[in-house]
Design an enzyme around this catalytic site. Structure first.
Site, PDB file in Angstrom:
ATOM      1  N   GLY A  14       5.720   7.824  -8.350  1.00 37.38           N
ATOM      2  CA  GLY A  14       6.722   7.743  -7.296  1.00 37.38           C
ATOM      3  C   GLY A  14       6.188   7.918  -5.884  1.00 37.38           C
ATOM      4  O   GLY A  14       6.961   7.915  -4.929  1.00 37.38           O
ATOM      5  N   GLU A  46       1.992  -6.871   5.694  1.00 33.56           N
ATOM      6  CA  GLU A  46       0.937  -7.866   5.783  1.00 33.56           C
ATOM      7  C   GLU A  46       0.403  -8.201   4.392  1.00 33.56           C
ATOM      8  O   GLU A  46      -0.153  -7.341   3.720  1.00 33.56           O
ATOM      9  CB  GLU A  46      -0.203  -7.320   6.647  1.00 33.56           C
ATOM     10  CG  GLU A  46      -1.364  -8.258   6.820  1.00 33.56           C
ATOM     11  CD  GLU A  46      -2.457  -7.628   7.660  1.00 33.56           C
ATOM     12  OE1 GLU A  46      -3.626  -7.934   7.392  1.00 33.56           O
ATOM     13  OE2 GLU A  46      -2.146  -6.846   8.569  1.00 33.56           O
TER      14      GLU A  46
END
Length: 75
Positions: free
Chosen positions: A25, A50
């Site tokens: 997580g 990106e």
């Protein structure tokens, strides 16, 4: 719209989670912290990533779905 002219995009370049820490997580926690920080900054228009890999795209999609589901307008 004039107020949008001075807003900027927040770009996430790379996210690295070491193999022994994956599936715990940490990636979604980090994404949510960045997202909440961006919400608090009026000059941030959106968050871009990106060249995300498939795993990060899936993580982002799941976080975005959970954010939408928990929003009061969708309850």
């Amino acid at each position: 719209h004039r107020s949008m002219q001075h807003r900027s995009r927040l770009r996430i370049s790379q996210v690295l989670i070491f193999p022994q820490h994956r599936k715990n997580g940490f990636g979604s926690y980090l994404y949510r912290v960045i997202y909440q920080w961006a919400l608090q900054n009026a000059n941030i228009q959106d968050i871009t990533v990106e060249d995300p890999n498939e795993n990060f795209t899936a993580l982002r999609d799941m976080c975005d779905i959970q954010t939408c589901i928990s929003h009061p307008r969708f309850k």
